[in-house]
Write a protein that holds these residues in place. Structure first.
Motif, PDB file in Angstrom:
ATOM      1  N   GLU A 194      -1.675   9.489  11.361  1.00 28.53           N
ATOM      2  CA  GLU A 194      -0.648   8.799  10.599  1.00 28.53           C
ATOM      3  C   GLU A 194      -0.576   9.529   9.272  1.00 28.53           C
ATOM      4  N   ARG A 235       2.746   9.092  -0.598  1.00 24.44           N
ATOM      5  CA  ARG A 235       2.870   8.053  -1.633  1.00 24.44           C
ATOM      6  C   ARG A 235       3.441   8.649  -2.909  1.00 24.44           C
ATOM      7  N   GLY A 286      -0.372  -1.088  -1.764  1.00 25.78           N
ATOM      8  CA  GLY A 286      -1.112  -1.312  -0.528  1.00 25.78           C
ATOM      9  C   GLY A 286      -2.560  -0.851  -0.589  1.00 25.78           C
ATOM     10  N   HIS A 287      -2.949  -0.100   0.444  1.00 26.70           N
ATOM     11  CA  HIS A 287      -4.335   0.331   0.533  1.00 26.70           C
ATOM     12  C   HIS A 287      -4.744   1.285  -0.586  1.00 26.70           C
ATOM     13  N   ASP A 332       6.130   4.445  -0.805  1.00 24.87           N
ATOM     14  CA  ASP A 332       5.281   5.193   0.136  1.00 24.87           C
ATOM     15  C   ASP A 332       5.848   5.036   1.543  1.00 24.87           C
ATOM     16  N   LYS A 359       4.938   6.113   6.086  1.00 28.10           N
ATOM     17  CA  LYS A 359       4.094   6.707   7.127  1.00 28.10           C
ATOM     18  C   LYS A 359       4.959   7.491   8.106  1.00 28.10           C
ATOM     19  N   ASP A 377       9.746  -1.049   8.319  1.00 23.71           N
ATOM     20  CA  ASP A 377       8.401  -1.302   8.859  1.00 23.71           C
ATOM     21  C   ASP A 377       7.412  -0.236   8.389  1.00 23.71           C
ATOM     22  N   THR A 378       7.911   0.959   8.137  1.00 20.96           N
ATOM     23  CA  THR A 378       6.999   2.091   7.888  1.00 20.96           C
ATOM     24  C   THR A 378       7.103   2.658   6.482  1.00 20.96           C
ATOM     25  N   CYS A 379       7.974   2.065   5.658  1.00 25.58           N
ATOM     26  CA  CYS A 379       8.156   2.530   4.280  1.00 25.58           C
ATOM     27  C   CYS A 379       8.001   1.345   3.335  1.00 25.58           C
ATOM     28  N   ARG A 380       7.616   1.610   2.091  1.00 26.60           N
ATOM     29  CA  ARG A 380       7.755   0.580   1.046  1.00 26.60           C
ATOM     30  C   ARG A 380       8.977   0.935   0.216  1.00 26.60           C
ATOM     31  N   ARG A 406       4.159  -9.205   5.620  1.00 22.00           N
ATOM     32  CA  ARG A 406       2.698  -9.130   5.477  1.00 22.00           C
ATOM     33  C   ARG A 406       2.193 -10.177   4.488  1.00 22.00           C
TER      34      ARG A 406
HETATM   35  N1  UDP Z   1       2.086   2.226   7.318  1.00 20.64           N
HETATM   36  C1  UDP Z   1       2.628   2.113   8.582  1.00 20.64           C
HETATM   37  N2  UDP Z   1       1.798   1.884   9.649  1.00 20.64           N
HETATM   38  C2  UDP Z   1       0.457   1.765   9.502  1.00 20.64           C
HETATM   39  C3  UDP Z   1      -0.093   1.875   8.213  1.00 20.64           C
HETATM   40  C4  UDP Z   1       0.753   2.121   7.147  1.00 20.64           C
HETATM   41  O1  UDP Z   1       3.842   2.239   8.754  1.00 20.64           O
HETATM   42  O2  UDP Z   1      -0.253   1.554  10.519  1.00 20.64           O
HETATM   43  C5  UDP Z   1       2.959   2.491   6.151  1.00 20.64           C
HETATM   44  C6  UDP Z   1       3.118   1.239   5.273  1.00 20.64           C
HETATM   45  O3  UDP Z   1       4.258   0.498   5.640  1.00 20.64           O
HETATM   46  C7  UDP Z   1       3.266   1.839   3.906  1.00 20.64           C
HETATM   47  C8  UDP Z   1       2.497   3.171   3.956  1.00 20.64           C
HETATM   48  O4  UDP Z   1       2.358   3.461   5.341  1.00 20.64           O
HETATM   49  O5  UDP Z   1       4.628   2.132   3.646  1.00 20.64           O
HETATM   50  C9  UDP Z   1       1.148   3.114   3.291  1.00 20.64           C
HETATM   51  O6  UDP Z   1       0.430   2.038   3.821  1.00 20.64           O
HETATM   52  P1  UDP Z   1      -1.023   1.626   3.285  1.00 20.64           P
HETATM   53  O7  UDP Z   1      -1.989   2.721   3.590  1.00 20.64           O
HETATM   54  O8  UDP Z   1      -0.944   1.195   1.886  1.00 20.64           O
HETATM   55  O9  UDP Z   1      -1.428   0.447   4.240  1.00 20.64           O
HETATM   56  P2  UDP Z   1      -0.832  -1.003   4.388  1.00 20.64           P
HETATM   57  O10 UDP Z   1      -1.068  -1.683   3.083  1.00 20.64           O
HETATM   58  O11 UDP Z   1       0.603  -0.871   4.759  1.00 20.64           O
HETATM   59  O12 UDP Z   1      -1.656  -1.556   5.539  1.00 20.64           O
END
Ligand code: UDP
Ligand code: ADP
Length: 236
Positions: A90, A94, A99-100, A175, A177, A197-200, A216
């Protein structure tokens, strides 16, 4: 182009074979999951938003010289794509903390970075997608050095294109993925999806969240945020 057998059902999409072994059809669901699949729900209309937005953005990226799996949108939820062998990384880019990144390093959300942060997670549900670096990925033989160099360069190019596009829609791309795959001849292309779903996505003026964080974090107006992103992107 018609679906034949279902090859895979994931958390957000189903993948079907077609008569052409080089092509598959992805079908986007309204199902939503978070926190490693422990939180489950439905976001009405999400499948259509993600399908249409992802295709729109992939086409834009192809125009900018980024190879992708996109072939043809069939309807609101279904798209023909080139079948790839997914590289089990993945790829996260960012532009600001969230998030993480924020929880792991103990910083507030929304701090703008001087340059993008690129990170990899090992796409492996059993191991909960652990963070890894290039040497880990090489040691585990997840990709070759050449493939990783290509993926990094493509991810940064995607970031530049998307950042500029979303700025024009009044949206900060915080950010996202990406997933990449190998075609039959080994060529690396951008695959999977690019969506709320995959972007902020944060509103540029108010910093209101317009993405899956509303689901979430139980922020409410989840469907409305997905529809608002559609309006921003398509001007609908
Ligand atoms: N993300 C995703 N799928 C995943 C993990 C993350 O699409 O399994 C995307 C998430 O939506 C965010 C970015 O990747 O836009 C960074 O995510 P982060 O590592 O902060 O984890 P999260 O807080 O989303 O679990
Ligand atoms: P998950 O597997 O994480 O639950 P999804 O529900 O989005 O995710 O399922 C879609 C699956 O299809 C993912 O495993 C993704 O890696 C894979 N995929 C995406 N694009 C392609 C493609 N072009 N060819 C083959 N598989 C793909």
């Amino acid at each position: 182009m018609e679906k034949t057998v279902q090859l895979y059902e994931g958390k957000a999409k189903k993948v079907y074979a077609t008569a052409d072994p080089a092509l598959v059809i992805v079908s986007y669901k309204d199902d939503a999951t978070a926190f490693d699949g422990t939180k489950k729900g439905t976001i009405m209309g999400k499948g259509a938003v993600n399908n249409r937005m992802s295709n729109f953005l992939m086409k834009k990226l192809m125009d900018a010289g980024v190879p992708t799996h996109f072939v043809e949108e069939l309807n609101d939820r279904e798209t023909v794509v080139k079948k790839v062998e997914i590289v089990p990384l993945e790829v996260i880019v960012r532009n600001a903390s969230a998030g993480h990144f924020s929880s792991r390093y103990g910083v507030e959300e929304g701090i703008l970075f001087d340059e993008p942060v690129l990170e990899f997670s090992y796409k492996n549900d059993d191991l909960h997608d652990p963070l890894l670096n290039t040497s880990h990925a090489l040691a585990l033989k997840l990709a070759t050095r050449e493939e990783i160099d290509t993926i990094k360069a493509m991810a940064l190019k995607v970031n530049e294109e998307l950042k500029a596009f979303f700025a024009g829609c009044g949206v900060r791309l915080i950010d996202f993925k990406l997933e990449f795959g190998r075609l039959g001849d080994g060529t690396i292309v951008l695959a999977d999806e690019i969506s709320p779903d995959t972007c902020r996505f944060w509103d540029a003026k108010t910093n209101e969240k317009l993405d899956k964080d509303r689901f979430r974090r139980d922020l409410g107006n989840v469907e409305e945020a997905y529809q608002e992103m559609m309006r921003r992107v398509f001007g609908e």
